[in-house]
Scaffold this motif. Structure first.
Motif, PDB file in Angstrom:
ATOM      1  N   HIS A 161      39.047  38.551  29.977  1.00 35.66           N
ATOM      2  CA  HIS A 161      38.481  37.335  30.557  1.00 35.66           C
ATOM      3  C   HIS A 161      36.953  37.458  30.623  1.00 35.66           C
ATOM      4  CE1 HIS A 161      37.495  34.336  33.660  1.00 35.66           C
ATOM      5  NE2 HIS A 161      38.586  33.720  33.236  1.00 35.66           N
ATOM      6  N   GLN A 171      34.689  36.400  32.591  1.00 33.20           N
ATOM      7  CA  GLN A 171      34.042  36.611  33.887  1.00 33.20           C
ATOM      8  C   GLN A 171      34.597  37.811  34.659  1.00 33.20           C
ATOM      9  OE1 GLN A 171      34.101  32.828  35.944  1.00 33.20           O
ATOM     10  NE2 GLN A 171      33.036  31.798  34.282  1.00 33.20           N
ATOM     11  N   THR A 172      35.912  37.976  34.643  1.00 32.69           N
ATOM     12  CA  THR A 172      36.484  39.061  35.450  1.00 32.69           C
ATOM     13  C   THR A 172      36.579  40.368  34.672  1.00 32.69           C
ATOM     14  OG1 THR A 172      38.775  38.634  34.791  1.00 32.69           O
ATOM     15  CG2 THR A 172      37.929  37.386  36.682  1.00 32.69           C
ATOM     16  N   ARG A 176      39.026  41.290  33.109  1.00 32.55           N
ATOM     17  CA  ARG A 176      40.432  41.720  33.131  1.00 32.55           C
ATOM     18  C   ARG A 176      41.177  41.206  31.908  1.00 32.55           C
ATOM     19  NH1 ARG A 176      43.142  42.006  38.507  1.00 32.55           N
ATOM     20  NH2 ARG A 176      41.561  42.149  40.130  1.00 32.55           N
ATOM     21  N   MET A 226      45.629  38.532  35.369  1.00 34.14           N
ATOM     22  CA  MET A 226      45.160  37.425  36.202  1.00 34.14           C
ATOM     23  C   MET A 226      46.319  36.497  36.574  1.00 34.14           C
ATOM     24  SD  MET A 226      41.437  36.755  34.517  1.00 34.14           S
ATOM     25  CE  MET A 226      40.947  35.540  35.751  1.00 34.14           C
ATOM     26  N   ARG A 279      37.566  34.753  45.858  1.00 32.66           N
ATOM     27  CA  ARG A 279      38.497  35.646  45.165  1.00 32.66           C
ATOM     28  C   ARG A 279      39.002  35.048  43.854  1.00 32.66           C
ATOM     29  NH1 ARG A 279      43.135  37.179  49.192  1.00 32.66           N
ATOM     30  NH2 ARG A 279      43.090  34.913  49.495  1.00 32.66           N
ATOM     31  N   GLU A 280      38.952  33.699  43.744  1.00 33.11           N
ATOM     32  CA  GLU A 280      39.413  33.049  42.508  1.00 33.11           C
ATOM     33  C   GLU A 280      38.459  31.911  42.197  1.00 33.11           C
ATOM     34  OE1 GLU A 280      41.796  30.156  41.752  1.00 33.11           O
ATOM     35  OE2 GLU A 280      42.833  30.960  39.998  1.00 33.11           O
ATOM     36  N   TRP A 281      38.917  30.656  42.210  1.00 30.64           N
ATOM     37  CA  TRP A 281      38.039  29.512  42.019  1.00 30.64           C
ATOM     38  C   TRP A 281      38.455  28.432  43.023  1.00 30.64           C
ATOM     39  CZ3 TRP A 281      39.516  32.498  37.791  1.00 30.64           C
ATOM     40  CH2 TRP A 281      38.481  32.944  36.954  1.00 30.64           C
ATOM     41  N   TYR A 287      45.661  38.511  42.644  1.00 29.33           N
ATOM     42  CA  TYR A 287      46.241  39.070  41.402  1.00 29.33           C
ATOM     43  C   TYR A 287      47.130  40.280  41.709  1.00 29.33           C
ATOM     44  CZ  TYR A 287      42.484  36.233  39.398  1.00 29.33           C
ATOM     45  OH  TYR A 287      41.643  35.196  39.075  1.00 29.33           O
TER      46      TYR A 287
END
Lengths: 336, 336
Positions: free
Chosen positions: A162, A164-165, A167, A172, A298-300, A336
């Motif tokens: 990903h 941005q992350t 991972r 995710m 933590r997410e969006w 996650y």
């Protein structure tokens, strides 16, 4: 005599207990919700509503009991089982495929929408609307056999990260939803994915990641054609839309594929509205749940204004229909 | 002391035996073919080939072992699981529907192909070719909701009788094939129907008759449309072909619906040829079987020249591919 009998009796008790436990485990699902600890959920109305639903439909003789064969639960994928920002992951797959195919297509340097994609200007490339997107999709998703495409997806999903992350995309997936899937299956539910995403983009990894086998994945598709190539049968993926499994297409896809109405439905956007309505309109107890993305940290965090996973009409309708709305920030201990 | 201990030890032995048996039963499928007595089959190469296949794919550690999740078996319906003469049963359903709808359609008295059907001249009515057949099909299969159609089918299938045998159509299913279905399922197989017939024509009764749930029925379909009628969601059946699950459409339907290649396939006509080829071309041990209708006395005898269930090319290919050809007259002790 006492010293001789004691161990035998102990053995007998252990044996009987084991037998009882084994029979209970194997026999049926009438003993209420199994494995529904939902440890990644904070206590609150959302968690409570899930457990209450499972308790009611599995209570044999109760007014809301649902026979095991009717225990069908459907889950949207993007934004419900795994993340979908900053764009649908299948879209990122498509961009990676364009890059991978570029050496075989020198003409793309000057041909839109490819040239803009190669320059990294995705937004401008998509200004061409549906036609541009269609070209990008078909170039990357059609022309190969179903087996070749499966391998392409497998290779990508096990390596791509990903943006941005950092991972893997399969890292995710939402742990709280994995627990809901397990809880439902432990209680005799068949769990299905009903996603706007491509069915063959999901099938190579859903069993490993979600425990959902390919035959329980419903999604959008392009047409395929059976051919004999040197006597060997293949299915060739054609650059033509077969079915769009989104919005009003979701209940259509459910009926086409499952042939009965689910009793539980999980979504996160207006694309899930019609399958929420369709499920809820069935007789007897039904369960609807919407994952509301409220956790910018933590997410969006997004809903009514988002172009990806817009949640507007379904959010309005949730209260009237009694759908559970998950506040991701408040309700989920772990993402996650 | 002896008199006291004996009953306890007996109990202990019984308990341990029960426990062992229960665990064995529940634990896994590694103990070889279960429930494959196939009592309606005469001893011979056909019966033997089925049992050998099931034995091999369930033998853990053996060279042909297939993991339970990959144990997918597909069955044609017309002529493979139930009879199909003197015409496909869904066609008889259609004729009955035309008659039932006649009071609402006075214009049919002079309008073809309806007028000829009402006069009982089916052959002349169908001289109009695909257009005439399409009109008859859409008039009887489209225009209602999916739930209304399901009720129509349920009512018909529980009351209508075969014109020659006088039996309910569900009493014309092949007992030897029911035993094959059970044998496969007892050994961890998921059994699917893959039929040229209408998917919604089969689903209302396949679970009761074959033990095959709606979500494991693949067939031809017309398009449906999601609508809200007075706020109530319905799926409306449209007079437009969605998918023809026959011939080369069968592997396409299998991939679309199941998403993996079957390891066993059962058919009876050239309409099953491509799914026989597709299944056989997979890696590892695969099983293909063709029901050859050779019993003019107890059922019907037909193959290369028949317009219904023609078996010609697939019969030629059977030997080269190692498909089992069932000689109905010789191999089946019982038909229905």
């Amino acid at each position: 005599m006492k010293t001789v009998r004691a161990p035998i009796i102990t053995l007998l008790v252990i044996c009987a207990t084991l037998l009882f436990a084994t029979v209970l485990q194997a026999a049926d699902l009438s003993t209420g919700p199994i494995a529904c600890t939902l440890t990644s959920w904070n206590d609150g109305p959302a968690k409570k509503s899930i457990i209450e639903f499972v308790t009611k439909v599995t209570k044999e003789g109760g007014p809301d009991f649902v026979t095991p064969s009717e225990r069908i639960a459907v889950f949207d994928n993007d934004g419900t089982l795994w993340a979908e920002q900053p764009m649908y992951f299948q879209f990122l797959f498509m961009l990676d495929r364009i890059k991978a195919l570029t050496p075989q297509h020198p003409e793309w340097k000057t041909q839109e929408p490819f040239a803009l994609i190669l320059k990294g200007d995705v937004k401008a490339a998509l200004a061409g609307g549906e036609k541009a997107l269609g070209q990008l999709m078909m170039t990357t998703h059609a022309g190969m056999t179903s087996e070749e495409f499966e391998k392409i997806v497998r290779d990508w999903i096990t390596t791509a990260k990903h943006p941005q992350t950092g991972r893997l995309f399969t890292e995710m997936v939402y742990q709280p939803m994995i627990e809901v899937l397990s809880c439902l299956r432990a209680n005799g539910f068949k769990t299905f994915i009903v996603s706007g995403g491509g069915v063959e983009f999901m099938r190579p990894w859903t069993e490993r990641v979600y425990g959902i086998p390919p035959e329980q994945v419903i999604g959008s598709s392009i047409k395929t054609k059976f051919e004999l190539r040197d006597g060997k049968p293949v299915l060739v993926r054609l650059p033509e839309i077969n079915f769009i499994d989104d919005g009003p297409g979701k209940p259509v896809g459910i009926q086409m594929h499952i042939g009965r109405r689910p009793v539980a439905v999980f979504g996160n956007s207006d694309g899930d509205l019609q399958m929420l309505q369709w499920t809820s309109a069935g007789d007897g107890l039904r369960f609807g749940l919407i994952v509301h993305h409220t956790d910018a940290e933590r997410e969006w965090a997004y809903d009514r204004q988002s172009s990806i996973g817009r949640l507007d009409k379904a959010l309005d309708e949730a209260q009237a229909k009694g759908w559970t709305v998950v506040d991701m920030k408040k309700d989920w201990k772990t993402i996650y």
